[in-house]
Design a protein around this motif. Structure first.
Motif, PDB file in Angstrom:
ATOM      1  N   ALA A 196       0.838  -1.199   0.000  1.00 22.75           N
ATOM      2  CA  ALA A 196       0.000   0.000   0.000  1.00 22.75           C
ATOM      3  C   ALA A 196       0.869   1.244   0.000  1.00 22.75           C
ATOM      4  O   ALA A 196       1.969   1.254   0.564  1.00 22.75           O
ATOM      5  N   GLY A 197       0.354   2.296  -0.629  1.00 22.55           N
ATOM      6  CA  GLY A 197       1.018   3.588  -0.607  1.00 22.55           C
ATOM      7  C   GLY A 197       0.003   4.646  -0.267  1.00 22.55           C
ATOM      8  O   GLY A 197      -1.160   4.570  -0.690  1.00 22.55           O
ATOM      9  N   VAL A 198       0.409   5.650   0.496  1.00 23.21           N
ATOM     10  CA  VAL A 198      -0.499   6.740   0.866  1.00 23.21           C
ATOM     11  C   VAL A 198       0.266   8.059   0.794  1.00 23.21           C
ATOM     12  O   VAL A 198       1.436   8.130   1.180  1.00 23.21           O
ATOM     13  N   ALA A 199      -0.403   9.079   0.261  1.00 21.85           N
ATOM     14  CA  ALA A 199       0.200  10.413   0.149  1.00 21.85           C
ATOM     15  C   ALA A 199      -0.636  11.389   0.951  1.00 21.85           C
ATOM     16  O   ALA A 199      -1.864  11.411   0.823  1.00 21.85           O
ATOM     17  N   LEU A 206       1.484   6.925  10.541  1.00 22.95           N
ATOM     18  CA  LEU A 206       0.503   6.423   9.591  1.00 22.95           C
ATOM     19  C   LEU A 206       0.917   5.094   8.966  1.00 22.95           C
ATOM     20  O   LEU A 206       0.083   4.214   8.727  1.00 22.95           O
ATOM     21  N   ARG A 207       2.211   4.924   8.685  1.00 25.71           N
ATOM     22  CA  ARG A 207       2.660   3.661   8.096  1.00 25.71           C
ATOM     23  C   ARG A 207       2.395   2.490   9.034  1.00 25.71           C
ATOM     24  O   ARG A 207       1.895   1.439   8.611  1.00 25.71           O
ATOM     25  N   GLU A 208       2.703   2.663  10.293  1.00 23.62           N
ATOM     26  CA  GLU A 208       2.472   1.595  11.270  1.00 23.62           C
ATOM     27  C   GLU A 208       0.987   1.288  11.407  1.00 23.62           C
ATOM     28  O   GLU A 208       0.576   0.119  11.448  1.00 23.62           O
ATOM     29  N   LEU A 219      -3.984  -3.470   7.572  1.00 20.87           N
ATOM     30  CA  LEU A 219      -3.963  -4.265   6.347  1.00 20.87           C
ATOM     31  C   LEU A 219      -3.228  -5.592   6.521  1.00 20.87           C
ATOM     32  O   LEU A 219      -2.631  -6.117   5.582  1.00 20.87           O
ATOM     33  N   ASP A 220      -3.248  -6.102   7.730  1.00 18.63           N
ATOM     34  CA  ASP A 220      -2.678  -7.429   8.017  1.00 18.63           C
ATOM     35  C   ASP A 220      -1.202  -7.523   7.701  1.00 18.63           C
ATOM     36  O   ASP A 220      -0.700  -8.563   7.238  1.00 18.63           O
ATOM     37  N   GLY A 221      -0.459  -6.428   7.928  1.00 17.46           N
ATOM     38  CA  GLY A 221       0.989  -6.494   7.857  1.00 17.46           C
ATOM     39  C   GLY A 221       1.610  -6.311   6.491  1.00 17.46           C
ATOM     40  O   GLY A 221       2.819  -6.531   6.336  1.00 17.46           O
ATOM     41  N   VAL A 222       0.845  -5.913   5.460  1.00 14.19           N
ATOM     42  CA  VAL A 222       1.472  -5.670   4.151  1.00 14.19           C
ATOM     43  C   VAL A 222       2.400  -4.462   4.263  1.00 14.19           C
ATOM     44  O   VAL A 222       2.198  -3.579   5.094  1.00 14.19           O
ATOM     45  N   PRO A 223       3.451  -4.394   3.433  1.00 12.43           N
ATOM     46  CA  PRO A 223       4.330  -3.225   3.467  1.00 12.43           C
ATOM     47  C   PRO A 223       3.590  -1.963   3.028  1.00 12.43           C
ATOM     48  O   PRO A 223       2.746  -2.007   2.121  1.00 12.43           O
ATOM     49  N   VAL A 224       3.905  -0.847   3.684  1.00 15.81           N
ATOM     50  CA  VAL A 224       3.229   0.428   3.429  1.00 15.81           C
ATOM     51  C   VAL A 224       4.265   1.513   3.191  1.00 15.81           C
ATOM     52  O   VAL A 224       5.244   1.618   3.932  1.00 15.81           O
ATOM     53  N   ALA A 225       4.052   2.310   2.152  1.00 14.49           N
ATOM     54  CA  ALA A 225       4.907   3.469   1.867  1.00 14.49           C
ATOM     55  C   ALA A 225       4.110   4.740   2.137  1.00 14.49           C
ATOM     56  O   ALA A 225       2.921   4.823   1.799  1.00 14.49           O
ATOM     57  N   LEU A 226       4.768   5.723   2.728  1.00 13.82           N
ATOM     58  CA  LEU A 226       4.136   7.013   3.026  1.00 13.82           C
ATOM     59  C   LEU A 226       4.866   8.106   2.266  1.00 13.82           C
ATOM     60  O   LEU A 226       6.097   8.145   2.253  1.00 13.82           O
ATOM     61  N   GLY A 227       4.118   9.002   1.619  1.00 14.72           N
ATOM     62  CA  GLY A 227       4.737  10.076   0.859  1.00 14.72           C
ATOM     63  C   GLY A 227       4.040  11.406   1.037  1.00 14.72           C
ATOM     64  O   GLY A 227       2.868  11.467   1.420  1.00 14.72           O
ATOM     65  N   LEU A 262      -1.439  14.438 -15.621  1.00 12.28           N
ATOM     66  CA  LEU A 262      -2.259  13.488 -14.870  1.00 12.28           C
ATOM     67  C   LEU A 262      -3.376  14.121 -14.055  1.00 12.28           C
ATOM     68  O   LEU A 262      -4.177  13.408 -13.453  1.00 12.28           O
ATOM     69  N   GLY A 263      -3.422  15.454 -13.998  1.00 11.90           N
ATOM     70  CA  GLY A 263      -4.491  16.127 -13.267  1.00 11.90           C
ATOM     71  C   GLY A 263      -4.526  15.741 -11.804  1.00 11.90           C
ATOM     72  O   GLY A 263      -3.487  15.488 -11.176  1.00 11.90           O
ATOM     73  N   ASP A 264      -5.754  15.670 -11.248  1.00 16.18           N
ATOM     74  CA  ASP A 264      -5.862  15.410  -9.809  1.00 16.18           C
ATOM     75  C   ASP A 264      -5.714  13.936  -9.456  1.00 16.18           C
ATOM     76  O   ASP A 264      -5.892  13.548  -8.304  1.00 16.18           O
ATOM     77  N   THR A 265      -5.395  13.105 -10.446  1.00 13.95           N
ATOM     78  CA  THR A 265      -5.119  11.692 -10.145  1.00 13.95           C
ATOM     79  C   THR A 265      -3.640  11.444  -9.849  1.00 13.95           C
ATOM     80  O   THR A 265      -3.271  10.333  -9.470  1.00 13.95           O
ATOM     81  N   ALA A 266      -2.795  12.473 -10.014  1.00 13.26           N
ATOM     82  CA  ALA A 266      -1.350  12.274  -9.881  1.00 13.26           C
ATOM     83  C   ALA A 266      -0.963  11.728  -8.514  1.00 13.26           C
ATOM     84  O   ALA A 266      -0.151  10.799  -8.408  1.00 13.26           O
ATOM     85  N   GLY A 267      -1.520  12.300  -7.441  1.00 13.09           N
ATOM     86  CA  GLY A 267      -1.157  11.846  -6.103  1.00 13.09           C
ATOM     87  C   GLY A 267      -1.534  10.398  -5.863  1.00 13.09           C
ATOM     88  O   GLY A 267      -0.762   9.622  -5.286  1.00 13.09           O
ATOM     89  N   CYS A 268      -2.721  10.020  -6.327  1.00 11.58           N
ATOM     90  CA  CYS A 268      -3.180   8.641  -6.161  1.00 11.58           C
ATOM     91  C   CYS A 268      -2.306   7.675  -6.957  1.00 11.58           C
ATOM     92  O   CYS A 268      -1.888   6.626  -6.450  1.00 11.58           O
ATOM     93  N   LEU A 269      -2.006   8.044  -8.211  1.00 14.15           N
ATOM     94  CA  LEU A 269      -1.142   7.201  -9.033  1.00 14.15           C
ATOM     95  C   LEU A 269       0.252   7.089  -8.434  1.00 14.15           C
ATOM     96  O   LEU A 269       0.867   6.022  -8.440  1.00 14.15           O
ATOM     97  N   GLY A 270       0.764   8.209  -7.910  1.00 10.66           N
ATOM     98  CA  GLY A 270       2.087   8.198  -7.286  1.00 10.66           C
ATOM     99  C   GLY A 270       2.128   7.316  -6.053  1.00 10.66           C
ATOM    100  O   GLY A 270       3.123   6.622  -5.800  1.00 10.66           O
ATOM    101  N   ALA A 271       1.047   7.318  -5.273  1.00  9.69           N
ATOM    102  CA  ALA A 271       0.989   6.443  -4.098  1.00  9.69           C
ATOM    103  C   ALA A 271       1.065   4.978  -4.524  1.00  9.69           C
ATOM    104  O   ALA A 271       1.706   4.155  -3.872  1.00  9.69           O
ATOM    105  N   GLY A 272       0.407   4.672  -5.658  1.00 11.67           N
ATOM    106  CA  GLY A 272       0.506   3.310  -6.189  1.00 11.67           C
ATOM    107  C   GLY A 272       1.926   2.962  -6.593  1.00 11.67           C
ATOM    108  O   GLY A 272       2.396   1.843  -6.350  1.00 11.67           O
ATOM    109  N   LEU A 273       2.630   3.928  -7.201  1.00 12.66           N
ATOM    110  CA  LEU A 273       4.028   3.684  -7.573  1.00 12.66           C
ATOM    111  C   LEU A 273       4.897   3.457  -6.345  1.00 12.66           C
ATOM    112  O   LEU A 273       5.789   2.601  -6.352  1.00 12.66           O
ATOM    113  N   LEU A 274       4.646   4.219  -5.285  1.00  7.90           N
ATOM    114  CA  LEU A 274       5.396   4.009  -4.039  1.00  7.90           C
ATOM    115  C   LEU A 274       5.166   2.594  -3.509  1.00  7.90           C
ATOM    116  O   LEU A 274       6.104   1.939  -3.031  1.00  7.90           O
ATOM    117  N   ALA A 275       3.926   2.139  -3.597  1.00  9.48           N
ATOM    118  CA  ALA A 275       3.625   0.787  -3.122  1.00  9.48           C
ATOM    119  C   ALA A 275       4.350  -0.262  -3.955  1.00  9.48           C
ATOM    120  O   ALA A 275       4.959  -1.197  -3.415  1.00  9.48           O
TER     121      ALA A 275
END
Length: 301
Positions: free
Chosen positions: A55-58, A83-85, A91-99, A274-287
């Motif tokens: 998971a990734g979150v911005a 937030l990462r912890e 999410l049952d321990g999956v790796p998480v990236a925060l940006g 990418l308009g207002d989807t950039a942050g969401c797409l970037g969070a996916g890339l971080l994940a």
């Protein structure tokens, strides 16, 4: 809040939106994020046959990406939220990236958007404020303390308008969408007027709108040339609300930057893609980066 489930090749498998609920307080926002993430996980299991692998979150504000902590956000009322912890536990321990939201959006623009293929880029969204994302070799630089890219607080008009950061004359006080909106509302006598209205008036030849717009372009060019001198990017990506004016912004901005450079190399100046989807797409890339061992430093133009 914007969220998605993304496949390995960047395809969006499911998208969703939800209000932050910040009117209920900072704790409610955190709970809302955790619940939203849990819903996405459940959707993946039910409709795609498996949960997300990472998971990734911005988030806005000051972010300590290395420690996974949202250090400070005035918008959300946060300070030192792990937030990462919290997300990992939900999410049952999956790796998480925060940006950081702007750096994460810049990551997406650099890899799959307007800067795709550039080894060095600078992403500058012009919204309520102005921030920046410094792209180097497929990654975005966060700095030693999470403050890298704060181009909006370059002083372009010494002794000028006071800024909430404590300085006077900061770039974002003159060239953000909010600054242009404020100036045009005062000049037009319409308190509801905004930067988009100012851009329309520029096209129609209104002299007050032309003056306000050119003042913003000049301030922006001054700030950008300082950034170009320090960073030497190959591509300069301009996004945010003000960029929606298209060539009404980009034609005079390219001219203003060109007039100011001397020894510096002029980068390509392009609108964000990418308009207002950039942050969401970037969070996916971080994940996905958490699961991918690719050496991004080998990316070249």
């Amino acid at each position: 809040m914007k969220a998605a489930l993304a496949g390995a090749n960047g395809e969006l498998l499911h998208r969703a939106r939800r209000a932050t609920g910040r009117e209920r307080g900072p704790d409610a926002v955190v709970e809302g994020i955790l619940d939203f993430a849990a819903e996405l996980r459940a959707y993946g299991i039910e409709h795609l046959g498996e949960p997300a692998a990472a998971a990734g979150v911005a988030v806005p504000g000051i972010v300590d990406e290395a420690r996974g902590i949202a250090s400070y956000s005035a918008n959300l009322g946060w300070r030192d939220v792990p937030l990462r912890e919290l997300l990992g536990a939900k999410l049952d321990g999956v790796p998480v990236a925060l940006g950081h939201d702007v750096r994460t959006g810049g990551l997406a623009e650099g890899r799959i958007g307007a800067g795709k293929g550039a080894d060095r880029f600078l992403f500058v969204p012009l919204g309520t404020g102005i921030a920046g994302a410094i792209g180097i070799g497929g990654r975005v630089e966060s700095g030693a303390h999470g403050f890298a890219g704060e181009i909006g607080h370059i002083v372009v008009r010494p002794g000028g308008t006071a800024c909430p950061c404590g300085q006077r004359g900061c770039l974002e006080r003159y060239a953000s969408a909010a600054a242009v909106s404020q100036a045009w509302a005062a000049a037009s006598g319409d308190p509801g007027a905004d930067a988009a209205d100012c851009a329309k008036a520029v096209v129609s030849g209104d002299p007050n709108a032309v003056r306000i717009w050119q003042d913003a372009v000049d301030a922006l060019a001054d700030g950008l040339v300082t950034a170009l001198t320090l960073l030497d990017p190959r591509t300069l990506i301009i996004g945010g609300g003000l960029a929606e004016a298209g060539e009404t912004l980009f034609t005079p901005l390219r001219d203003a930057v060109r007039q100011r450079v001397t020894f510096q190399k002029l980068p390509s100046i392009v609108p964000a893609a990418l308009g207002d989807t950039a942050g969401c797409l970037g969070a996916g890339l971080l994940a996905w980066d958490l699961l991918d061992n690719t050496d991004r430093t080998e990316v070249t133009a």
